[in-house]
Design an enzyme around this catalytic site. Structure first.
Site, short mmCIF file in Angstrom:
data_model
loop_
_atom_site.label_atom_id
_atom_site.label_comp_id
_atom_site.label_asym_id
_atom_site.label_seq_id
_atom_site.Cartn_x
_atom_site.Cartn_y
_atom_site.Cartn_z
N GLN A 103 0.89 -1.37 -0.17
CA GLN A 103 -0.09 0.04 0.01
C GLN A 103 0.89 1.15 -0.08
OE1 GLN A 103 -3.49 -0.73 3.14
NE2 GLN A 103 -1.66 -2.16 3.45
N ILE A 105 3.70 3.81 -1.03
CA ILE A 105 3.83 4.85 -2.27
C ILE A 105 5.50 5.14 -2.19
CG2 ILE A 105 1.62 5.44 -2.46
CD1 ILE A 105 3.62 8.48 -1.28
N HIS A 121 -1.42 1.48 -4.23
CA HIS A 121 -1.80 3.09 -4.16
C HIS A 121 -0.83 4.00 -4.80
CE1 HIS A 121 -4.02 1.80 -0.11
NE2 HIS A 121 -4.66 1.64 -1.23
N SER A 196 -2.38 -1.74 9.30
CA SER A 196 -3.46 -1.58 10.21
C SER A 196 -4.68 -2.68 9.46
CB SER A 196 -3.95 -0.39 10.83
OG SER A 196 -4.24 0.33 9.52
N ASN A 220 2.92 -7.07 13.26
CA ASN A 220 2.38 -5.62 13.32
C ASN A 220 2.40 -4.90 14.83
OD1 ASN A 220 1.39 -3.47 11.63
ND2 ASN A 220 -0.27 -3.52 12.97
P1 CNA Z 1 -1.37 2.54 8.85
O1 CNA Z 1 -2.99 2.66 9.31
O2 CNA Z 1 -0.94 3.63 9.40
O3 CNA Z 1 -0.85 1.31 9.81
C1 CNA Z 1 0.49 1.00 10.24
C2 CNA Z 1 0.67 -0.06 10.91
O4 CNA Z 1 2.14 -0.43 11.02
C3 CNA Z 1 0.15 0.36 12.56
O5 CNA Z 1 -0.86 -0.85 12.70
C4 CNA Z 1 1.39 0.34 13.26
O6 CNA Z 1 1.10 -0.37 14.54
C5 CNA Z 1 2.24 -0.42 12.38
N1 CNA Z 1 3.58 -0.16 12.59
C6 CNA Z 1 4.32 1.02 12.58
N2 CNA Z 1 5.62 1.05 12.73
C7 CNA Z 1 5.91 -0.27 13.08
C8 CNA Z 1 7.26 -1.01 13.27
N3 CNA Z 1 8.46 -0.29 13.09
N4 CNA Z 1 7.10 -2.43 13.66
C9 CNA Z 1 5.80 -2.91 13.58
N5 CNA Z 1 4.83 -2.45 13.43
C10 CNA Z 1 4.64 -1.17 12.93
O7 CNA Z 1 -0.82 2.01 7.51
P2 CNA Z 1 -1.29 1.42 6.31
O8 CNA Z 1 -0.24 0.92 5.39
O9 CNA Z 1 -2.14 -0.01 6.95
O10 CNA Z 1 -2.53 2.10 5.90
C11 CNA Z 1 -2.69 2.20 4.19
C12 CNA Z 1 -2.22 3.44 3.96
C13 CNA Z 1 -1.19 4.16 4.40
C14 CNA Z 1 -1.95 3.65 2.49
O11 CNA Z 1 -3.01 4.32 1.74
C15 CNA Z 1 -0.54 3.99 2.33
O12 CNA Z 1 -0.45 4.78 0.92
C16 CNA Z 1 -0.45 4.84 3.37
N6 CNA Z 1 0.84 5.46 3.70
C17 CNA Z 1 2.05 5.19 3.27
C18 CNA Z 1 3.13 5.40 3.73
C19 CNA Z 1 4.44 5.03 2.70
O13 CNA Z 1 4.44 5.10 1.71
N7 CNA Z 1 5.77 4.73 3.48
C20 CNA Z 1 3.32 6.23 4.65
C21 CNA Z 1 2.06 6.59 5.44
C22 CNA Z 1 1.04 6.25 4.95
#
Ligand code: CNA
Length: 250
Positions: A103, A105, A121, A196, A220
């Site tokens: 997911q 980007i 995405h 999440s 997670n």
């Molecule tokens: P989210 O809903 O923010 O969930 C992230 C999950 O990761 C949470 O449940 C955290 O507890 C868990 N988490 C965070 N850091 C750690 C770690 N170091 N170790 C273990 N667990 C960890 O993000 P999702 O990806 O589920 O939601 C989807 C969205 C987020 C998509 O549309 C993405 O495009 C979007 N997104 C992407 C980025 C990126 O490209 N890096 C950054 C922020 C959001």
């Protein structure tokens, strides 16, 4: 909830003999310094999701998105893959997994060497002019935003440039959907990492594997709505988990 060590994880991958899809989310990139959305200090603790990523909002007042992007999205140009991305790429090169559905980007799976990759995405790697279609790189979008009087990246023709990431209200890219389904339909195990599992339709992918009598493993820190469906759950920081897996594979 079952909490186990990484050796059991590798045994689980081997038991599914490469019929494994990894599904990743923002949590795999937090060790690279990119904040996620839904952690306590994530982006949604400070910004309204719909304001930022609603397509209608972008089209009517793109400056709001670009103001956020300067400090929170375009910084991805300097981000480097971390041990989690390298672990995922290594598992693919060893044929323990057949590919990655992400997911994210942020291009970091690609930079780490993942090959069979579906970016559901989109990717911040490029953008295009909404008027004439001209393509711009991430660096060009960044420079044009910085140099714009109104803070909006614009094309030579004057049209607004939109990064090729999926906003709320946009369909997912067909090419990526096809890649993802090809992987998922060929999998008896899905490993969801750093997500999440709150954003649809991607959050429904584990259900497809489960409905086909496959298994789900979750790595997670935070809770997900499918925790009760998982065969194994690792509630550890992904960077520690990945380090351990890589050392066991060495
Ligand atoms: P989210 O809903 O923010 O969930 C992230 C999950 O990761 C949470 O449940 C955290 O507890 C868990 N988490 C965070 N850091 C750690 C770690 N170091 N170790 C273990 N667990 C960890 O993000 P999702 O990806 O589920 O939601 C989807 C969205 C987020 C998509 O549309 C993405 O495009 C979007 N997104 C992407 C980025 C990126 O490209 N890096 C950054 C922020 C959001």
């Amino acid at each position: 909830m079952i909490i186990v060590d990484s050796k059991i994880f590798i045994d689980k991958l081997k038991a599914h003999s490469g019929k494994v899809t990894i599904l990743t989310g923002a949590g795999v990139s937090t060790p690279s310094g990119i904040p996620d959305f839904r952690s306590p200090n994530g982006i949604y603790s400070k910004y309204d999701p719909e304001e930022l990523f609603g397509l209608d909002n972008f089209l009517s007042h793109p400056a709001y998105f670009y103001k956020f992007a300067i400090d929170n999205i375009f910084t991805i140009k300097d981000a480097k893959p971390n041990v989690v991305h390298y672990m995922v790429a290594k598992l693919e090169s060893l044929h323990l997994v057949n590919g990655v559905v992400t997911q994210n980007i942020d291009m970091l799976h690609k930079k780490a060497g993942s090959v069979n990759l579906a970016e559901m995405h989109g990717s911040i790697e490029k953008g295009h002019c909404l008027r004439c279609g001209r393509i711009y790189t991430l660096e060009e979008m960044y420079d044009r935003t910085l140099n714009a009087k109104d803070g909006v990246a614009r094309c030579e023709c004057g049209g607004v440039i939109k990064p090729d990431i999926i906003f709320f209200g946009e369909p997912l890219p067909e090419s990526e959907i096809n890649k993802a389904y090809a992987m998922i339909e060929n999998s008896t195990l899905m490993v969801a990492m750093g997500t999440s599992l709150a954003v649809y339709p991607v959050a429904s992918f584990p259900q497809i594997v489960l409905q086909n009598k496959g298994e789900l493993v979750i790595v997670n820190m935070g809770a997900t709505q499918l925790d009760s469906e998982a065969s194994l759950i690792f509630k550890t920081p992904l960077e520690d988990f990945a380090q351990e897996v890589l050392s066991l594979l060495a």
